[in-house]
Design a protein around this motif. Structure first.
Motif, PDB file in Angstrom:
ATOM      1  N   LYS A 168       2.023   6.676  -6.791  1.00  0.00           N
ATOM      2  CA  LYS A 168       0.986   7.582  -7.245  1.00  0.00           C
ATOM      3  C   LYS A 168       1.421   9.035  -7.104  1.00  0.00           C
ATOM      4  O   LYS A 168       1.186   9.869  -7.982  1.00  0.00           O
ATOM      5  N   ARG A 169       2.087   9.328  -5.957  1.00  0.00           N
ATOM      6  CA  ARG A 169       2.566  10.701  -5.776  1.00  0.00           C
ATOM      7  C   ARG A 169       3.610  11.065  -6.812  1.00  0.00           C
ATOM      8  O   ARG A 169       3.647  12.182  -7.317  1.00  0.00           O
ATOM      9  N   LEU A 210       2.377   1.776  -3.395  1.00  0.00           N
ATOM     10  CA  LEU A 210       1.407   2.313  -4.342  1.00  0.00           C
ATOM     11  C   LEU A 210       1.187   3.806  -4.115  1.00  0.00           C
ATOM     12  O   LEU A 210       1.079   4.584  -5.079  1.00  0.00           O
ATOM     13  N   LYS A 211       1.108   4.204  -2.831  1.00  0.00           N
ATOM     14  CA  LYS A 211       0.940   5.626  -2.540  1.00  0.00           C
ATOM     15  C   LYS A 211       2.141   6.428  -3.048  1.00  0.00           C
ATOM     16  O   LYS A 211       1.976   7.511  -3.635  1.00  0.00           O
ATOM     17  N   LYS A 212       3.321   5.920  -2.814  1.00  0.00           N
ATOM     18  CA  LYS A 212       4.526   6.628  -3.257  1.00  0.00           C
ATOM     19  C   LYS A 212       4.571   6.707  -4.779  1.00  0.00           C
ATOM     20  O   LYS A 212       4.917   7.748  -5.360  1.00  0.00           O
ATOM     21  N   PHE A 218       0.819  -1.204   0.000  1.00  0.00           N
ATOM     22  CA  PHE A 218       0.000   0.000   0.000  1.00  0.00           C
ATOM     23  C   PHE A 218       0.855   1.256   0.000  1.00  0.00           C
ATOM     24  O   PHE A 218       0.589   2.217  -0.736  1.00  0.00           O
ATOM     25  N   GLU A 219       1.913   1.247   0.854  1.00  0.00           N
ATOM     26  CA  GLU A 219       2.804   2.402   0.896  1.00  0.00           C
ATOM     27  C   GLU A 219       3.527   2.587  -0.431  1.00  0.00           C
ATOM     28  O   GLU A 219       3.734   3.716  -0.877  1.00  0.00           O
TER      29      GLU A 219
END
Length: 309
Positions: A294-295, A290-292, A287-288
């Motif tokens: 995406k940013r 994917l967040k990174k 999840f982390e």
């Protein structure tokens, strides 16, 4: 070697199967002991009847003179087990028998054995078994065995004539507090204390006993009855203690299996928790990531830090 949940599950299933077998054997030991205990108590009535007959014989025939065994045969009957799962039952009794016979090494002893495994245990003690009998498979077989042993002892007595035969029984007997101990009991010649007690005991009935058959034949018939009752009782007692030994061993095995099952359950719980924790960490890390990612994709490429138009 790292364990997996599948491996632990297979080990647990296998151990549960072993526990089921152990529990079944423990139950069978309890069930089998009861008929043998009843048989041991029942033969006491017959044994008392034989002694009463001997009392009547002595009250009319006068003092009985028994010959001390000299050149006659010395026989020891050893009651063992062939059913297994009762620990060192045969080996322990064979050790007692070996010490008893070696202590009287000046006289040859003929050994009659009940059970092939007991015969092997006696051979390990350096003792030669004259004849091996099959142990009873049920209560009905105790009478058969006692008859066979009585006939064999009668044959030995005839071969040893005119000398008497010294017969000794070796078996495990029940003790106080549920314990068991090796019993090595002299059977023949008759105990002088027993003869003296019967001779001194008054005949309480006003009707005096009477017999018409020859004195010697009657006495030998009483001796055969005494032999049969004593052999029957020893066999039944040996079967009771054998099942008691098996029961104690199965109780220990059941406790050991329960402890191993508890260890396996603990390992399974710990491994399952570890795998759940690992999966949760994988989800969080993914999840982390994917967040990174995406940013980084939505960020500006012109260096101003502003999103593109």
């Amino acid at each position: 070697m790292a364990q997996t949940l599948e491996t632990l599950a297979r080990r647990t299933t296998s151990m549960q199967g072993i526990r089921s077998v152990v529990h079944t054997m423990k139950t069978l030991s309890v069930i089998n002991s009861a008929p043998y205990e009843h048989a041991a108590r029942a033969i006491e009535a017959y044994h008392d009847t034989v002694l009463e007959g001997l009392h009547a014989f002595l009250s009319q025939s006068g003092p009985l003179q028994t010959e001390t065994p000299g050149a006659g045969a010395r026989v020891m009957v050893v009651f063992g087990s062939d059913h297994g799962l009762c620990g060192n039952y045969n080996e322990a009794l064979a050790g007692h028998v070996g010490r008893q016979i070696n202590a009287d090494a000046d006289h040859a002893t003929t050994v009659l054995c009940v059970g092939a495994q007991m015969a092997d245990a006696l051979a390990d003690q350096g003792l030669r078994v004259k004849k091996t009998f099959f142990p009873p498979a049920s209560v009905d077989g105790i009478g058969r065995l006692a008859n066979l042993l009585t006939q064999k002892l009668d044959d030995i007595r005839r071969d040893s004539h005119p000398h008497d035969v010294a017969v000794t029984l070796a078996y495990f007997a029940r003790g106080e507090g549920g314990t068991q101990a090796a019993e090595i009991a002299a059977l023949l010649p008759l105990d002088p204390a027993l003869i003296a007690e019967l001779q001194a005991k008054p005949w309480v009935s006003r009707s005096l006993p009477y017999f018409s058959m020859p004195r010697g034949d009657l006495f030998m018939s009483l001796i055969r009855g005494y032999l049969f009752a004593s052999l029957f009782r020893a066999s039944a007692e040996a079967l009771v203690t054998e099942n008691a030994a098996r029961l104690a061993l199965m109780q220990q095995a059941e406790q050991s299996v329960d402890e191993q099952l508890e260890d396996l359950k603990s390992e399974t719980r710990a491994l399952r928790q570890s795998e759940i924790t690992t999966e949760l960490l994988d989800v969080i890390i993914g999840f982390e990531a994917l967040k990174k990612d995406k940013r980084s994709k939505t960020g500006s490429d012109d260096g101003t830090g502003k999103p593109p138009d």
